[in-house]
Write a protein that holds these residues in place. Sequence first.
Motif, PDB file in Angstrom:
ATOM      1  N   GLN A   1       0.827  -1.205   0.000  1.00  0.00           N
ATOM      2  CA  GLN A   1       0.000   0.000   0.000  1.00  0.00           C
ATOM      3  C   GLN A   1       0.860   1.253   0.000  1.00  0.00           C
ATOM      4  O   GLN A   1       0.535   2.233  -0.654  1.00  0.00           O
ATOM      5  CB  GLN A   1      -0.945  -0.002   1.203  1.00  0.00           C
ATOM      6  N   THR A   2       1.956   1.240   0.729  1.00  0.00           N
ATOM      7  CA  THR A   2       2.854   2.394   0.762  1.00  0.00           C
ATOM      8  C   THR A   2       3.457   2.633  -0.615  1.00  0.00           C
ATOM      9  O   THR A   2       3.590   3.767  -1.058  1.00  0.00           O
ATOM     10  CB  THR A   2       3.966   2.173   1.810  1.00  0.00           C
ATOM     11  N   ARG A   3       3.814   1.570  -1.315  1.00  0.00           N
ATOM     12  CA  ARG A   3       4.398   1.708  -2.653  1.00  0.00           C
ATOM     13  C   ARG A   3       3.370   2.166  -3.669  1.00  0.00           C
ATOM     14  O   ARG A   3       3.727   2.678  -4.721  1.00  0.00           O
ATOM     15  CB  ARG A   3       5.002   0.375  -3.102  1.00  0.00           C
ATOM     16  N   GLN A   4       2.100   1.974  -3.393  1.00  0.00           N
ATOM     17  CA  GLN A   4       1.046   2.314  -4.337  1.00  0.00           C
ATOM     18  C   GLN A   4       0.638   3.784  -4.274  1.00  0.00           C
ATOM     19  O   GLN A   4      -0.317   4.175  -4.914  1.00  0.00           O
ATOM     20  CB  GLN A   4      -0.190   1.448  -4.097  1.00  0.00           C
ATOM     21  N   ARG A   5       1.360   4.584  -3.532  1.00  0.00           N
ATOM     22  CA  ARG A   5       1.007   6.009  -3.475  1.00  0.00           C
ATOM     23  C   ARG A   5       1.025   6.611  -4.865  1.00  0.00           C
ATOM     24  O   ARG A   5       1.872   6.293  -5.687  1.00  0.00           O
ATOM     25  CB  ARG A   5       1.989   6.774  -2.583  1.00  0.00           C
ATOM     26  N   ARG A   6       0.075   7.476  -5.119  1.00  0.00           N
ATOM     27  CA  ARG A   6       0.028   8.184  -6.393  1.00  0.00           C
ATOM     28  C   ARG A   6       0.134   9.667  -6.142  1.00  0.00           C
ATOM     29  O   ARG A   6       0.083  10.107  -4.993  1.00  0.00           O
ATOM     30  CB  ARG A   6      -1.264   7.956  -7.170  1.00  0.00           C
TER      31      ARG A   6
ATOM     32  N   LYS B   1      -6.914  12.085   3.199  1.00  0.00           N
ATOM     33  CA  LYS B   1      -6.023  11.357   2.301  1.00  0.00           C
ATOM     34  C   LYS B   1      -4.851  12.159   1.728  1.00  0.00           C
ATOM     35  O   LYS B   1      -3.855  11.566   1.317  1.00  0.00           O
ATOM     36  CB  LYS B   1      -6.827  10.775   1.129  1.00  0.00           C
ATOM     37  N   ALA B   2      -4.941  13.479   1.654  1.00  0.00           N
ATOM     38  CA  ALA B   2      -3.888  14.277   1.009  1.00  0.00           C
ATOM     39  C   ALA B   2      -2.631  14.310   1.871  1.00  0.00           C
ATOM     40  O   ALA B   2      -2.686  14.645   3.053  1.00  0.00           O
ATOM     41  CB  ALA B   2      -4.384  15.695   0.738  1.00  0.00           C
ATOM     42  N   GLU B   3      -1.494  13.947   1.262  1.00  0.00           N
ATOM     43  CA  GLU B   3      -0.220  13.895   1.982  1.00  0.00           C
ATOM     44  C   GLU B   3       0.854  14.657   1.210  1.00  0.00           C
ATOM     45  O   GLU B   3       0.714  14.899   0.009  1.00  0.00           O
ATOM     46  CB  GLU B   3       0.254  12.438   2.111  1.00  0.00           C
ATOM     47  N   ASN B   4       1.936  14.978   1.909  1.00  0.00           N
ATOM     48  CA  ASN B   4       3.108  15.530   1.241  1.00  0.00           C
ATOM     49  C   ASN B   4       4.031  14.374   0.864  1.00  0.00           C
ATOM     50  O   ASN B   4       3.721  13.207   1.105  1.00  0.00           O
ATOM     51  CB  ASN B   4       3.812  16.579   2.115  1.00  0.00           C
ATOM     52  N   ALA B   5       5.182  14.692   0.294  1.00  0.00           N
ATOM     53  CA  ALA B   5       6.110  13.660  -0.165  1.00  0.00           C
ATOM     54  C   ALA B   5       6.604  12.772   0.968  1.00  0.00           C
ATOM     55  O   ALA B   5       6.933  11.601   0.748  1.00  0.00           O
ATOM     56  CB  ALA B   5       7.292  14.307  -0.881  1.00  0.00           C
ATOM     57  N   ASP B   6       6.637  13.292   2.181  1.00  0.00           N
ATOM     58  CA  ASP B   6       7.112  12.524   3.334  1.00  0.00           C
ATOM     59  C   ASP B   6       6.025  11.644   3.958  1.00  0.00           C
ATOM     60  O   ASP B   6       6.290  10.918   4.913  1.00  0.00           O
ATOM     61  CB  ASP B   6       7.663  13.466   4.413  1.00  0.00           C
TER      62      ASP B   6
ATOM     63  N   ILE C   1     -12.677  21.321  -5.566  1.00  0.00           N
ATOM     64  CA  ILE C   1     -12.836  20.319  -4.498  1.00  0.00           C
ATOM     65  C   ILE C   1     -13.327  19.000  -5.093  1.00  0.00           C
ATOM     66  O   ILE C   1     -12.822  17.922  -4.755  1.00  0.00           O
ATOM     67  CB  ILE C   1     -13.795  20.831  -3.398  1.00  0.00           C
ATOM     68  N   ALA C   2     -14.283  19.057  -6.005  1.00  0.00           N
ATOM     69  CA  ALA C   2     -14.805  17.841  -6.641  1.00  0.00           C
ATOM     70  C   ALA C   2     -13.725  17.148  -7.467  1.00  0.00           C
ATOM     71  O   ALA C   2     -13.618  15.919  -7.454  1.00  0.00           O
ATOM     72  CB  ALA C   2     -16.012  18.184  -7.504  1.00  0.00           C
ATOM     73  N   GLN C   3     -12.912  17.928  -8.158  1.00  0.00           N
ATOM     74  CA  GLN C   3     -11.852  17.357  -8.982  1.00  0.00           C
ATOM     75  C   GLN C   3     -10.804  16.637  -8.118  1.00  0.00           C
ATOM     76  O   GLN C   3     -10.423  15.501  -8.395  1.00  0.00           O
ATOM     77  CB  GLN C   3     -11.168  18.460  -9.788  1.00  0.00           C
ATOM     78  N   ILE C   4     -10.374  17.300  -7.050  1.00  0.00           N
ATOM     79  CA  ILE C   4      -9.345  16.709  -6.170  1.00  0.00           C
ATOM     80  C   ILE C   4      -9.906  15.467  -5.475  1.00  0.00           C
ATOM     81  O   ILE C   4      -9.259  14.414  -5.452  1.00  0.00           O
ATOM     82  CB  ILE C   4      -8.851  17.738  -5.147  1.00  0.00           C
ATOM     83  N   SER C   5     -11.107  15.563  -4.909  1.00  0.00           N
ATOM     84  CA  SER C   5     -11.662  14.399  -4.210  1.00  0.00           C
ATOM     85  C   SER C   5     -11.913  13.258  -5.189  1.00  0.00           C
ATOM     86  O   SER C   5     -11.705  12.092  -4.851  1.00  0.00           O
ATOM     87  CB  SER C   5     -12.924  14.774  -3.428  1.00  0.00           C
ATOM     88  N   GLY C   6     -12.330  13.579  -6.401  1.00  0.00           N
ATOM     89  CA  GLY C   6     -12.507  12.549  -7.417  1.00  0.00           C
ATOM     90  C   GLY C   6     -11.218  11.845  -7.745  1.00  0.00           C
ATOM     91  O   GLY C   6     -11.181  10.621  -7.916  1.00  0.00           O
ATOM     92  N   ASN C   7     -10.121  12.601  -7.805  1.00  0.00           N
ATOM     93  CA  ASN C   7      -8.814  12.004  -8.066  1.00  0.00           C
ATOM     94  C   ASN C   7      -8.340  11.145  -6.900  1.00  0.00           C
ATOM     95  O   ASN C   7      -7.597  10.191  -7.091  1.00  0.00           O
ATOM     96  CB  ASN C   7      -7.774  13.074  -8.367  1.00  0.00           C
TER      97      ASN C   7
END
Length: 102
Positions: free
Chosen positions: A11-16, A68-73, A94-100
Amino acid sequence: MSLGSKIAERQTRQRRTIEVAEWGDDGVPLVVYCKPLTAGDINKLQRKHKDFLNNTTVAGMVDLIIMKAENADGDRLFTLEDKPTLMDEPVNLIAQISGNLF
């Protein structure tokens, strides 16, 4: 290594990444990192926002971004204290980001 540990590592490797031009600086988009949405994430959102999957509210979308939103760390970009600021953003963004994040 246990099966649970292997799954967590995968799961950690699957970050997008998601690029958000509107939140960037000097023409460089902000890069938002996220792990896959899990059943536990949906359960948590549904406790707060009834029928989240079928009737998503803007507040639910904002809570998803906060969750869910994280930084590179791997640190969260937002806290609940940021919710009023995010609620003041254009709904299409907001809809675009949450959809992504889905």
